[in-house]
Design a protein around this motif. Structure first.
Motif, PDB file in Angstrom:
ATOM      1  N   GLN A 188      -1.997  -2.753 -29.133  1.00  0.00           N
ATOM      2  CA  GLN A 188      -3.337  -2.342 -28.703  1.00  0.00           C
ATOM      3  C   GLN A 188      -3.296  -1.247 -27.635  1.00  0.00           C
ATOM      4  O   GLN A 188      -4.337  -0.673 -27.295  1.00  0.00           O
ATOM      5  CB  GLN A 188      -4.148  -3.539 -28.205  1.00  0.00           C
ATOM      6  N   ALA A 189      -2.097  -0.980 -27.086  1.00  0.00           N
ATOM      7  CA  ALA A 189      -1.965   0.069 -26.076  1.00  0.00           C
ATOM      8  C   ALA A 189      -1.670   1.439 -26.691  1.00  0.00           C
ATOM      9  O   ALA A 189      -1.620   2.440 -25.973  1.00  0.00           O
ATOM     10  CB  ALA A 189      -0.859  -0.284 -25.093  1.00  0.00           C
ATOM     11  N   ILE A 190      -1.509   1.487 -27.998  1.00  0.00           N
ATOM     12  CA  ILE A 190      -1.126   2.732 -28.670  1.00  0.00           C
ATOM     13  C   ILE A 190      -2.367   3.454 -29.189  1.00  0.00           C
ATOM     14  O   ILE A 190      -3.126   2.899 -29.992  1.00  0.00           O
ATOM     15  CB  ILE A 190      -0.156   2.439 -29.830  1.00  0.00           C
ATOM     16  N   ALA A 191      -2.550   4.677 -28.730  1.00  0.00           N
ATOM     17  CA  ALA A 191      -3.690   5.490 -29.185  1.00  0.00           C
ATOM     18  C   ALA A 191      -3.344   6.253 -30.459  1.00  0.00           C
ATOM     19  O   ALA A 191      -4.181   6.402 -31.354  1.00  0.00           O
ATOM     20  CB  ALA A 191      -4.116   6.475 -28.099  1.00  0.00           C
ATOM     21  N   ARG A 192      -2.113   6.738 -30.545  1.00  0.00           N
ATOM     22  CA  ARG A 192      -1.755   7.600 -31.682  1.00  0.00           C
ATOM     23  C   ARG A 192      -0.248   7.563 -31.904  1.00  0.00           C
ATOM     24  O   ARG A 192       0.530   7.513 -30.956  1.00  0.00           O
ATOM     25  CB  ARG A 192      -2.195   9.035 -31.386  1.00  0.00           C
ATOM     26  N   VAL A 193       0.146   7.595 -33.165  1.00  0.00           N
ATOM     27  CA  VAL A 193       1.549   7.726 -33.532  1.00  0.00           C
ATOM     28  C   VAL A 193       1.708   9.028 -34.292  1.00  0.00           C
ATOM     29  O   VAL A 193       1.106   9.214 -35.361  1.00  0.00           O
ATOM     30  CB  VAL A 193       2.030   6.545 -34.399  1.00  0.00           C
ATOM     31  N   ASP A 194       2.479   9.942 -33.743  1.00  0.00           N
ATOM     32  CA  ASP A 194       2.701  11.234 -34.390  1.00  0.00           C
ATOM     33  C   ASP A 194       3.832  11.123 -35.398  1.00  0.00           C
ATOM     34  O   ASP A 194       4.861  10.492 -35.136  1.00  0.00           O
ATOM     35  CB  ASP A 194       3.043  12.301 -33.341  1.00  0.00           C
ATOM     36  N   GLY A 195       3.646  11.751 -36.545  1.00  0.00           N
ATOM     37  CA  GLY A 195       4.649  11.680 -37.591  1.00  0.00           C
ATOM     38  C   GLY A 195       4.602  10.338 -38.301  1.00  0.00           C
ATOM     39  O   GLY A 195       3.605   9.613 -38.233  1.00  0.00           O
TER      40      GLY A 195
END
Length: 391
Positions: free
Chosen positions: A21-28
């Motif tokens: 829940q602390a992750i806003a975005r994962v690139d790739g």
């Protein structure tokens, strides 16, 4: 991988877990076990770890060094640092050849647990990132610990959670007939299969030393005794008599053999029984002990189990207080990370009051220094051993 606003502070402060829940975005599109960078919303580097997409904790920070690639050499250096830390505490030594070499987050190797038992090292791989690097892990453990044999000890729950298969078995070196070590001067020989239950619980070393100091002339009751470590050190400390209780026939057989080896069979009686039922029997017979050690299995593995565990700990401590002599000592242990030291003291106190007794806290023990914990990681301080005077 970018953290959400408002979720940066714990990671910045040193907490090693990045919750989903602390992750806003994962690139790739990282694959399970890949190395990923953790950055704040402004793009500032916060740490690096291995990607665990099936876990509620997708990243466990392994390094805060932006120049550390987390490759095989990095793992080797981290294990070397772990060994150097243990050496500062005198581990291993002629008197003690069993210890924890790697304690996951506390050694910058989240998802990895390594115990050394004489010439054998046991390894638990708890994340997909570590599992994919097992060849490097096994090689560096063998090199740094200078052991003949490395055994992987499977954690089925972790493997299922992380999405990999694991099994227990020898992965390097000969198959040992026994695990032979010394623990503060006592010779210990264990069947290899007992490593599935962690062997000798090195985390209790300092608490066992305290029990040994308190045991002179005492009548001792050791509950959930496993292979009898507390019981044997109490006997070595001069206990008048010791009753050790455990429900496992393998543990009781092992404990009996070890006590016989050390010439303690005349002072230690090992009983295969349910600890709570045995306490109730002893209370009915008005048996009392000067020193009682209560070391139950993990009753609150997570916070969601805590409410039920509070009641269980309270009942156990009530039973233990009833069989403790007035002015005797009750050692109440909890290995549940969700149970804080204050919470343990509270439920033990309530349990004692249920039994018509009062407690005075004498000492609060924790896991030993070969089980280090990041200062910002309260969840890692899982072991508590509260020493109470009972009146």
């Amino acid at each position: 991988m970018t953290l959400s606003r408002g979720r940066v502070q714990p990671v910045w402060a040193g907490h090693p877990w990045v919750f989903a829940q602390a992750i806003a975005r994962v690139d790739g599109a990282p694959s399970a076990g890949d190395v990923v960078d953790v950055v704040d919303p402004e793009g500032r580097f916060q740490g690096r770890g291995y990607w665990s997409p099936k876990s509620a904790i997708p990243v466990r920070i392994a390094t805060r060094d932006a120049n550390d690639p987390l490759d095989g050499a990095s793992i080797g250096r981290a294990i070397e640092r772990a060994a150097a830390l243990r050496a500062r505490f005198g581990l291993p030594s002629a008197e003690t050849t069993g210890y924890r070499l790697v304690h996951s987050e506390g050694d910058g190797l989240p998802g990895l647990i390594v115990d050394v038992l004489g010439n054998v090292a046991t390894v638990q791989l708890l994340t997909i990132g570590m599992k994919l690097r097992e060849a490097d892990v096994f090689a560096h453990v063998a090199r740094v610990a200078r052991v003949k044999t490395v055994i992987e000890v499977a954690s089925e729950k972790a493997a299922q959670r992380e999405g990999f298969e694991a099994k227990t078995g020898v992965v390097r070196g000969p198959d040992p007939h026994a695990l032979e070590l010394r623990e503060r001067g006592l010779d210990v020989s264990l069947e290899p299969t007992i490593t599935q239950k962690t062997g000798f619980y090195f985390d209790q070393r300092e608490n066992r030393a305290m029990v040994e100091r308190l045991a002179r002339g005492a009548r001792v009751l050791d509950l959930y005794s496993f292979v009898g470590a507390f019981a044997m050190f109490a006997a070595r400390g001069g206990a008048q008599s010791v009753i050790a209780v455990d429900s496992s026939p393998v543990a009781i057989a092992t404990a009996s053999r070890l006590a016989h080896h050390h010439g303690m069979s005349d002072r230690i009686t090992f009983e295969r029984a349910d600890a709570r039922h045995r306490m109730e029997e002893l209370a009915r017979k008005k048996e009392r002990f000067d020193l009682v050690v209560l070391d139950p299995p993990k009753l609150a593995p997570t916070v969601k189990h805590l409410e039920r565990a509070r009641g269980a700990y309270r009942r156990l401590n009530a039973d233990a207080a009833r069989v403790t002599e007035r002015d005797g000592v009750l050692v109440s242990c909890s290995c549940s990370a969700a149970m804080t030291p204050d919470e343990l003291v509270r439920v033990a106190t309530m349990g004692a009051r249920d039994a018509g007794r009062d407690l005075t806290l004498l000492h609060m023990g924790e896991q030993g220094p070969d089980h280090p914990v990041p200062a910002a990681f309260a969840e890692g301080r899982y072991l508590k051993a509260a020493f109470f005077r009972v009146t």
